[in-house]
Design a protein around this motif. Structure first.
Motif, PDB file in Angstrom:
ATOM      1  N   GLN A 164      60.130  16.776  68.242  1.00 47.10           N
ATOM      2  CA  GLN A 164      59.401  16.662  66.976  1.00 47.10           C
ATOM      3  C   GLN A 164      59.997  17.531  65.867  1.00 47.10           C
ATOM      4  O   GLN A 164      59.574  17.446  64.720  1.00 47.10           O
ATOM      5  N   ARG A 165      61.005  18.330  66.224  1.00 46.30           N
ATOM      6  CA  ARG A 165      61.643  19.176  65.208  1.00 46.30           C
ATOM      7  C   ARG A 165      63.117  18.818  65.008  1.00 46.30           C
ATOM      8  O   ARG A 165      63.907  19.621  64.543  1.00 46.30           O
ATOM      9  N   ARG A 166      63.477  17.581  65.336  1.00 43.69           N
ATOM     10  CA  ARG A 166      64.834  17.071  65.115  1.00 43.69           C
ATOM     11  C   ARG A 166      64.770  15.996  64.035  1.00 43.69           C
ATOM     12  O   ARG A 166      63.914  15.116  64.092  1.00 43.69           O
ATOM     13  N   PHE A 167      65.737  16.035  63.106  1.00 43.91           N
ATOM     14  CA  PHE A 167      65.686  15.083  61.997  1.00 43.91           C
ATOM     15  C   PHE A 167      67.091  14.629  61.621  1.00 43.91           C
ATOM     16  O   PHE A 167      68.043  15.418  61.649  1.00 43.91           O
ATOM     17  N   LEU A 168      67.192  13.351  61.243  1.00 45.48           N
ATOM     18  CA  LEU A 168      68.430  12.808  60.702  1.00 45.48           C
ATOM     19  C   LEU A 168      68.314  12.775  59.183  1.00 45.48           C
ATOM     20  O   LEU A 168      67.277  12.398  58.630  1.00 45.48           O
ATOM     21  N   SER A 173      76.168  12.357  49.864  1.00 45.94           N
ATOM     22  CA  SER A 173      75.311  11.249  49.447  1.00 45.94           C
ATOM     23  C   SER A 173      74.324  11.669  48.355  1.00 45.94           C
ATOM     24  O   SER A 173      73.731  12.754  48.411  1.00 45.94           O
ATOM     25  N   ALA A 174      74.114  10.774  47.389  1.00 48.47           N
ATOM     26  CA  ALA A 174      73.105  11.021  46.359  1.00 48.47           C
ATOM     27  C   ALA A 174      71.700  11.000  46.948  1.00 48.47           C
ATOM     28  O   ALA A 174      70.747  11.469  46.303  1.00 48.47           O
ATOM     29  N   GLU A 175      71.546  10.499  48.138  1.00 46.27           N
ATOM     30  CA  GLU A 175      70.243  10.430  48.786  1.00 46.27           C
ATOM     31  C   GLU A 175      69.882  11.719  49.515  1.00 46.27           C
ATOM     32  O   GLU A 175      68.740  11.872  49.978  1.00 46.27           O
ATOM     33  N   LEU A 176      70.842  12.663  49.628  1.00 44.33           N
ATOM     34  CA  LEU A 176      70.586  13.867  50.429  1.00 44.33           C
ATOM     35  C   LEU A 176      69.424  14.692  49.889  1.00 44.33           C
ATOM     36  O   LEU A 176      68.480  15.002  50.614  1.00 44.33           O
ATOM     37  N   VAL A 177      69.502  15.086  48.631  1.00 44.33           N
ATOM     38  CA  VAL A 177      68.482  15.984  48.085  1.00 44.33           C
ATOM     39  C   VAL A 177      67.095  15.348  48.108  1.00 44.33           C
ATOM     40  O   VAL A 177      66.131  15.996  48.549  1.00 44.33           O
ATOM     41  N   PRO A 178      66.920  14.087  47.664  1.00 44.89           N
ATOM     42  CA  PRO A 178      65.592  13.483  47.791  1.00 44.89           C
ATOM     43  C   PRO A 178      65.083  13.459  49.234  1.00 44.89           C
ATOM     44  O   PRO A 178      63.890  13.694  49.481  1.00 44.89           O
ATOM     45  N   ALA A 179      65.981  13.197  50.183  1.00 44.85           N
ATOM     46  CA  ALA A 179      65.574  13.168  51.582  1.00 44.85           C
ATOM     47  C   ALA A 179      65.150  14.557  52.064  1.00 44.85           C
ATOM     48  O   ALA A 179      64.157  14.702  52.796  1.00 44.85           O
ATOM     49  N   LEU A 180      65.888  15.579  51.658  1.00 42.69           N
ATOM     50  CA  LEU A 180      65.543  16.945  52.052  1.00 42.69           C
ATOM     51  C   LEU A 180      64.227  17.382  51.407  1.00 42.69           C
ATOM     52  O   LEU A 180      63.410  18.064  52.043  1.00 42.69           O
ATOM     53  N   ALA A 193      57.000  17.173  53.828  1.00 43.12           N
ATOM     54  CA  ALA A 193      56.248  16.621  54.950  1.00 43.12           C
ATOM     55  C   ALA A 193      56.104  17.616  56.099  1.00 43.12           C
ATOM     56  O   ALA A 193      55.090  17.614  56.805  1.00 43.12           O
ATOM     57  N   GLN A 194      57.107  18.474  56.279  1.00 37.11           N
ATOM     58  CA  GLN A 194      57.105  19.403  57.407  1.00 37.11           C
ATOM     59  C   GLN A 194      56.698  20.823  57.008  1.00 37.11           C
ATOM     60  O   GLN A 194      56.790  21.739  57.827  1.00 37.11           O
ATOM     61  N   SER A 195      56.268  20.999  55.773  1.00 32.24           N
ATOM     62  CA  SER A 195      55.838  22.334  55.288  1.00 32.24           C
ATOM     63  C   SER A 195      56.903  23.395  55.537  1.00 32.24           C
ATOM     64  O   SER A 195      56.625  24.496  56.023  1.00 32.24           O
ATOM     65  N   VAL A 196      58.137  23.051  55.200  1.00 25.86           N
ATOM     66  CA  VAL A 196      59.260  23.970  55.406  1.00 25.86           C
ATOM     67  C   VAL A 196      59.200  25.089  54.368  1.00 25.86           C
ATOM     68  O   VAL A 196      59.069  24.850  53.173  1.00 25.86           O
ATOM     69  N   GLU A 197      59.293  26.323  54.846  1.00 27.23           N
ATOM     70  CA  GLU A 197      59.250  27.482  53.946  1.00 27.23           C
ATOM     71  C   GLU A 197      60.641  27.926  53.506  1.00 27.23           C
ATOM     72  O   GLU A 197      60.807  28.457  52.413  1.00 27.23           O
ATOM     73  N   GLY A 211      57.140  24.748  47.653  1.00 31.01           N
ATOM     74  CA  GLY A 211      56.986  25.925  48.496  1.00 31.01           C
ATOM     75  C   GLY A 211      58.132  26.215  49.431  1.00 31.01           C
ATOM     76  O   GLY A 211      57.974  26.962  50.399  1.00 31.01           O
ATOM     77  N   THR A 212      59.314  25.651  49.147  1.00 31.89           N
ATOM     78  CA  THR A 212      60.489  25.857  50.003  1.00 31.89           C
ATOM     79  C   THR A 212      61.494  26.753  49.305  1.00 31.89           C
ATOM     80  O   THR A 212      61.939  26.461  48.189  1.00 31.89           O
ATOM     81  N   ARG A 213      61.866  27.851  49.954  1.00 28.62           N
ATOM     82  CA  ARG A 213      62.903  28.740  49.427  1.00 28.62           C
ATOM     83  C   ARG A 213      64.278  28.204  49.805  1.00 28.62           C
ATOM     84  O   ARG A 213      64.485  27.709  50.919  1.00 28.62           O
ATOM     85  N   VAL A 214      65.239  28.339  48.888  1.00 31.00           N
ATOM     86  CA  VAL A 214      66.612  27.892  49.121  1.00 31.00           C
ATOM     87  C   VAL A 214      67.537  29.093  48.890  1.00 31.00           C
ATOM     88  O   VAL A 214      67.988  29.343  47.772  1.00 31.00           O
ATOM     89  N   PRO A 215      67.827  29.863  49.938  1.00 28.43           N
ATOM     90  CA  PRO A 215      68.625  31.086  49.762  1.00 28.43           C
ATOM     91  C   PRO A 215      70.121  30.795  49.654  1.00 28.43           C
ATOM     92  O   PRO A 215      70.874  30.882  50.627  1.00 28.43           O
ATOM     93  N   LEU A 216      70.544  30.450  48.443  1.00 28.69           N
ATOM     94  CA  LEU A 216      71.943  30.144  48.163  1.00 28.69           C
ATOM     95  C   LEU A 216      72.388  30.884  46.910  1.00 28.69           C
ATOM     96  O   LEU A 216      71.561  31.244  46.063  1.00 28.69           O
ATOM     97  N   SER A 217      73.676  31.061  46.777  1.00 27.82           N
ATOM     98  CA  SER A 217      74.234  31.569  45.529  1.00 27.82           C
ATOM     99  C   SER A 217      73.961  30.563  44.417  1.00 27.82           C
ATOM    100  O   SER A 217      73.692  29.390  44.688  1.00 27.82           O
ATOM    101  N   PRO A 218      74.028  31.001  43.143  1.00 29.29           N
ATOM    102  CA  PRO A 218      73.836  30.052  42.043  1.00 29.29           C
ATOM    103  C   PRO A 218      74.791  28.867  42.144  1.00 29.29           C
ATOM    104  O   PRO A 218      75.908  28.990  42.661  1.00 29.29           O
ATOM    105  N   ALA A 219      74.352  27.720  41.629  1.00 34.81           N
ATOM    106  CA  ALA A 219      75.133  26.487  41.771  1.00 34.81           C
ATOM    107  C   ALA A 219      76.539  26.624  41.208  1.00 34.81           C
ATOM    108  O   ALA A 219      77.511  26.129  41.799  1.00 34.81           O
TER     109      ALA A 219
END
Length: 322
Positions: free
Chosen positions: A44-48, A54-61, A67-71, A95-103
C-alpha cells in the motif's frame, strides 16, 4: 513523519530508506514496476509515477502527496529536481515540504557548463571549453576528456586521444572538453541547513565503481576538500543535501567534476562514519537543533555486494497493472 521518496530503482532512494525507515513512514515511488526499492515497503506504500522528464510528473506527484497526506517529498532523480522545486508553493499548499535547493541552483547544477562558468576563477575548476566548430581548432592538447553538457552518471563520457576522436562528437555545444584528470575520484557529501549553515562535509574516495555506483569506497579526513566543497556549495547556493565530486589532476591538485544536489547512492558509508544526512534533513525540517559543522566523522571502508528479497509474484503483477 510521512515521507515519499522517488527513484526507488536507484541506490540513493534505497539509502534514504535504510536511514529513515525505522523512525518515519516511508512511501516509495518509481516509473518502473521492476524497481527493486519499491518492494522494500508494504504494497500500500508503493506507487508508480511518470518519468522525470514528463510534463505529467509534477501533477501526478501533487495528487499522490495530497491523497497520501505526504509531509515530506524527497526526490532522488536528477531530472525531477528542478520541476519539483519550481512547484514548491503548490506542494506547500497541500502541506508537503520539498527540501531542495532553489530551482535556479538546480538548473545550474544540471548544466555543467553553466556550473563551471558560475564558478569561474575558483582554483578547483578544471580548464574546460564547449565543443563547437569554433572551438575545435583550438583543442590541441591530448589526451583530454569529453562529457555531455547535461547528463548524469557516466553516460556519454569519452577519453579523447586525438583530433579524430573529437571529430566523432557533435559540434553543437552539447559536449564539454576538459583537461584529463587521471587521479582518484573523491565525493564530498555536504549538508547545508535551510538557513544556509554548513553542517557536514564528508569526503569519500570512490575506490571502485560499477555502472557509476561506488562498490568500494572509504571516508577520509581531507580538510582541503572539505573546505573546497563547502565554499563551492555556498557559492552555488546549495541548500539541504549535495554531493560535490572531485578528481585529482596530474599535478596533484583536485578539480571539480560536478555537483549532484540530491542524496547520493553511497549514503550508508557516510552514515556509518557518523554523519547520517537523511536524519539531519528530518531534524532540520522539524526545527530540531543541528550540530555545528562541519560534524566530526571517522574513517571507514565500505564494500558492497548483492542481496536478495523474495516475494509473491502477485505483488509485482499488481503494480504492473497500474
Amino acid at each position: 513523519m510521512r515521507v515519499l521518496v522517488t527513484g526507488a530503482g536507484g541506490p540513493a532512494a534505497v539509502s534514504v530508506w535504510k536511514s529513515l525507515a525505522d523512525e518515519h513512514e516511508l512511501l516509495l515511488a518509481d516509473m518502473d514496476p521492476d524497481s527493486p526499492g519499491l518492494y522494500l515497503v508494504p504494497a500500500q506504500r508503493r506507487f508508480l509515477i511518470p518519468r522525470g522528464e514528463s510534463a505529467e510528473l509534477v501533477p501526478a506527484l501533487l495528487e499522490l502527496c495530497r491523497a497520501q497526506s505526504v509531509e515530506v517529498l524527497i526526490s532522488t532523480v536528477d531530472a525531477e529536481l528542478a520541476p519539483v522545486a519550481e512547484a514548491e508553493a503548490s506542494f506547500a499548499a497541500i502541506g508537503t515540504r520539498v527540501p531542495l535547493s532553489p530551482a535556479q541552483v538546480l538548473h545550474r547544477c544540471r548544466d555543467k557548463w553553466a556550473l563551471l562558468s558560475h564558478l569561474s576563477g575558483n582554483p578547483f575548476v578544471p580548464s574546460c571549453v564547449q565543443l563547437s566548430a569554433r572551438t575545435l581548432p583550438a583543442i590541441t592538447r591530448f589526451p583530454c576528456f569529453a562529457k555531455p553538457r547535461a547528463g548524469s552518471g557516466s553516460r556519454g563520457i569519452a577519453l579523447i586521444e586525438s583530433a579524430q576522436d573529437l571529430a566523432e562528437l557533435p559540434l553543437d555545444d552539447s559536449y564539454l572538453v576538459q583537461e584529463l584528470l587521471p587521479g582518484p575520484e573523491f565525493s564530498v557529501d555536504v549538508y547545508v541547513s535551510q538557513r544556509g549553515e554548513l553542517v557536514a562535509a564528508v569526503p569519500r574516495e570512490r575506490i571502485r565503481t560499477d555502472s557509476g555506483i561506488a562498490i568500494t569506497a572509504r571516508t577520509l579526513h581531507m580538510p582541503e576538500l572539505m573546505e573546497a566543497a563547502a565554499n563551492i556549495a555556498r557559492t552555488v547556493g546549495i541548500r539541504y543535501v549535495a554531493n560535490v565530486q572531485f578528481k585529482q589532476a596530474s599535478d596533484g591538485h583536485y578539480k571539480l567534476l560536478e555537483i549532484n544536489p540530491r542524496f547520493p547512492g553511497s549514503l550508508p558509508l557516510t552514515g556509518a562514519a557518523g554523519v547520517d544526512i537523511p536524519r539531519l534533513l528530518m531534524d532540520d525540517l522539524q526545527g530540531k537543533p543541528l550540530p555545528s559543522g562541519p560534524m566530526p566523522f571517522r574513517e571507514i571502508l565500505m564494500v558492497r555486494y548483492w542481496t536478495e528479497k523474495y516475494l509473491d509474484p502477485s505483488e509485482w503483477q499488481a503494480l504492473c497493472r497500474h
